[in-house]
Design an enzyme around this catalytic site. Structure first.
Site, PDB file in Angstrom:
ATOM      1  CG  LEU A  27      -2.631   0.070   5.167  1.00 25.36           C
ATOM      2  CD1 LEU A  27      -3.794  -0.484   4.308  1.00 25.36           C
ATOM      3  CD2 LEU A  27      -3.139   0.597   6.307  1.00 25.36           C
ATOM      4  NE  ARG A  88       4.715  -2.782   4.250  1.00 26.43           N
ATOM      5  CZ  ARG A  88       4.826  -2.355   2.859  1.00 26.43           C
ATOM      6  NH1 ARG A  88       3.982  -2.438   2.181  1.00 26.43           N
ATOM      7  NH2 ARG A  88       6.020  -1.764   2.313  1.00 26.43           N
ATOM      8  CG  HIS A  89       4.555   0.609   8.063  1.00 28.14           C
ATOM      9  ND1 HIS A  89       3.563   1.218   7.060  1.00 28.14           N
ATOM     10  CD2 HIS A  89       5.526  -0.010   7.194  1.00 28.14           C
ATOM     11  CE1 HIS A  89       4.199   1.203   5.938  1.00 28.14           C
ATOM     12  NE2 HIS A  89       5.396   0.395   6.054  1.00 28.14           N
ATOM     13  N   GLY A  90       1.066   0.570   9.703  1.00 24.93           N
ATOM     14  CA  GLY A  90      -0.175   1.165   9.355  1.00 24.93           C
ATOM     15  C   GLY A  90      -0.027   2.367   8.298  1.00 24.93           C
TER      16      GLY A  90
END
Ligand SMILES: *[C@@H]1O[C@H](CO)[C@@H](O)[C@H](O)[C@H]1NC(C)=O
Length: 292
Positions: A27, A88-90
């Site tokens: 994301l 994954r990072h936001g």
């Protein structure tokens, strides 16, 4: 080029890993959507790794903290002893590089004519004219930073995992949790938000402390592991800086399928096709939440 997940979470009930559950979440969609926004447009579910969790799985909307599988179903068939999650990072802002490309496209659309003409054209459903009048509010300082929605993505993901694996995420295991992240601020911030989500799981209702004051400590930074594509010498020489290895990537960028896409976009936006390329057209996805 390859862009990897940015945090690795490991939690185990025993030191020996008899079962590892790998999870890759992706994301990085960027927008300033309010956390409670539901599916934004008909296109929202089709952004691949940039699709919001909620758009990929609308079941999250009514209760974003409920596990998506029945924890008991899992308990009956196996006993989870370790969880390894690659996350994954936001949700984040576009990077400075992407913002620059957006400005260039914006300028191209504005060059199409006088403002009054554009406003009339936008009224007739001319998408290019409507986009030209969109106030491009992204600023350089935003440079890929995590937004509040991104922090919420991570807190909720932590809560879902904790409810799905209650035995692993027991309070006594909290100190065993290891979180590794890349040095990118959006990743460090995502890791911190994940830990804050877990904190809420263990201490509902209490104010969340800074991650530095938590038992498990802040996420550890390890770029060699999490951003191997920037550090692995073998990968850099044999692949990243090797035109032969990247032949198919380049062939795709200049091939007939891509030309077809560029022509279609140029037609819709009514701009010269030679101003568009495989580098600047994909950044248009950052406009999704605003207009398209
Ligand atoms: C570049 O890539 C090609 C194709 O994968 C490979 O055969 C070659 O050994 C690579 N060159 C270097 C210097 O690693």
């Amino acid at each position: 080029m390859p862009r990897g997940p940015c945090s690795l979470v490991r939690v185990s009930a025993t030191p020996v890993a008899a079962l590892a559950v790998a999870l890759v979440s992706s994301l990085s969609r960027c927008s300033l959507l309010e956390p409670e926004d539901s599916v934004v447009s008909a296109l929202s579910p089709y952004f691949g790794t940039k699709t919001r969790y909620e758009d990929a799985n609308p079941g999250l909307l009514p209760d974003p903290e409920a596990p998506r599988r029945d924890p008991e179903l899992l308990e009956e068939t196996c006993t989870p002893v370790q969880l390894v999650a690659l996350i994954r990072h936001g949700t984040r802002y576009p990077t400075t590089k992407q913002i620059r490309k957006l400005r260039q496209l914006h300028g191209l659309l504005q060059a199409r004519g006088a403002k009054d003409d554009r406003t009339r054209a936008a009224g007739r459903g001319d998408l290019g004219a409507a986009l030209a009048d969109w106030p491009l509010w992204y600023a350089d300082w935003m440079d890929g930073q995590l937004v509040e929605k991104g922090r919420q993505d991570m807190r909720q993901l932590a809560l879902r995992l904790a409810s799905l694996f209650p035995a692993l995420f027991s309070q006594e295991n909290y100190g065993r949790l290891q979180l590794v992240t890349s040095s990118k601020h959006r990743c460090v911030d995502s890791g911190a938000a994940f830990l804050q989500g877990l904190w809420q799981h263990y201490h509902p209702g209490l104010p969340t402390p800074d991650v530095a004051d938590m038992e498990c400590g802040p996420p550890r930074i390890n770029d060699k592991l999490m951003r191997f594509f920037d550090h692995c010498e073998k990968f850099l020489t044999q692949v990243e800086r090797n035109a032969t290895a990247l032949y198919h990537v380049e062939a795709f960028k200049t091939g007939p399928e891509m030309q077809n896409i560029l022509k279609k976009v140029a037609d819709i936006l009514q701009v010269p096709v030679n101003n568009l390329n495989a580098g600047n057209v994909p950044v248009m996805l950052h406009l999704n939440s605003e207009i398209i």
